[in-house]
Design an enzyme around this catalytic site. Sequence first.
Site, PDB file in Angstrom:
ATOM      1  N   LYS A 112      -5.303 -10.744  -7.139  1.00  0.00           N
ATOM      2  CA  LYS A 112      -6.538 -10.936  -6.375  1.00  0.00           C
ATOM      3  C   LYS A 112      -7.517  -9.813  -6.702  1.00  0.00           C
ATOM      4  CE  LYS A 112      -5.448  -8.268  -2.269  1.00  0.00           C
ATOM      5  NZ  LYS A 112      -5.254  -8.089  -0.879  1.00  0.00           N
ATOM      6  N   LYS A 169     -10.360  -3.597  -4.619  1.00  0.00           N
ATOM      7  CA  LYS A 169     -10.782  -2.251  -5.024  1.00  0.00           C
ATOM      8  C   LYS A 169      -9.617  -1.467  -5.598  1.00  0.00           C
ATOM      9  CE  LYS A 169     -15.031  -1.701  -3.728  1.00  0.00           C
ATOM     10  NZ  LYS A 169     -16.260  -1.100  -3.900  1.00  0.00           N
ATOM     11  N   LYS A 186       0.815  -1.206   0.000  1.00  0.00           N
ATOM     12  CA  LYS A 186       0.000   0.000   0.000  1.00  0.00           C
ATOM     13  C   LYS A 186       0.849   1.257   0.000  1.00  0.00           C
ATOM     14  CE  LYS A 186      -4.180  -1.881   2.091  1.00  0.00           C
ATOM     15  NZ  LYS A 186      -5.159  -1.818   3.174  1.00  0.00           N
TER      16      LYS A 186
END
Length: 332
Positions: A195, A198, A112
């Site tokens: 995967k 969002k 992230k």
Amino acid sequence: RPRVLSGIQPTAGSFHLGNYLGAVRQWVALQESHDAFYMVVDLHAITVPQDPAELRANTRLAAAQLLAAGLDPERCTLFVQSHVPEHAQLGWVMNCLTGFGEASRMTQFKDKSAKQGADRATVGLFTYPILQVADILLYQANEVPVGEDQRQHIELTRDLAERFNGRFGETFTIPAPYILKETAKIYDLQDPAIKMSKSASTPKGLINLLDDPKTTAKKVKSAVTDTDTVIRFDPENKAGVSNLLTIMSVLTETSVADLEKSYEGKMYGALKTDLAEVMVDFVTPFRTRTQEYLDDPETLDSVLAKGAEKARAVAAETLAQTYAKVGFLPAK
Ligand code: TYM
């Protein structure tokens, strides 16, 4: 009854199929056999910038979707993380038990923060897994139903629980991950190597549970497969088809072997058309039910208020024990 705890972020729009198949579906099943605590993790959500009004709306939306998916407030405790202040309080104690290097090894943070740029990532994002540790330990959870991407955070939870118990005496239950092999990782429909998520998926590869059903059908029908023609479960060589078979298998409660048999000699198009129909039959009532809960915010809020009260009773007890063990002077 053994206890389970899990959480989900209040994301904008809706949950996606990976959230549902990887986690929420198990939450619904486990409320029958376990003392179940489920929460919307708004404290975790602010590790990235959030618009306040949207965060509020998304928190209610998440709760409405969980109820629509089948959580029953009579059979589980459903609450919002920020309604239980003990999460942040135990989170601090856990922060002080975690090595800097240990926290640095969390792969979700690495992914992230790399996406955001290291300078823009917050310290909250860095300590995100440690708050999750507190979430789990506060409830003395035996099992934590999640998707594969959360496994490392459960490992950290076990390490910190053992460390605390070793240093201060038996306090926390050591939790185990509850990850179903078949649905541990649902893949993007356009790129079955990643995967479904969002942040990483393109809109076409991401099945949002609240999409208009026509859009859902279209996305399923345009799923990427391969140039072979056999409908066979083989994640290594046929990732796209295998992902579709997994989704079909879980939603229709039919084994993959039986599906392979019934699609023998058929083309990919047949599987996609059938799956599109199954998906539409699934999302249509889900949308309606979610909207019904959203239309009645008083009931929704009172479900969450009762959940928070039940959650707090458990969390406060664990926090009090922890504070005493650490050596904090009791307030008189
Ligand atoms: P979150 O909100 O990202 O995701 C919610 C759940 O969905 C699962 N999931 C998937 N499963 C299979 N395939 C996928 N493609 C897929 N994408 C998401 C996730 O594994 C998760 O179980 N850190 C957590 C929230 C959390 C939590 C907790 C969980 C906070 N505190 C305590 C358990 C216990 C998260 O961000 O989940």
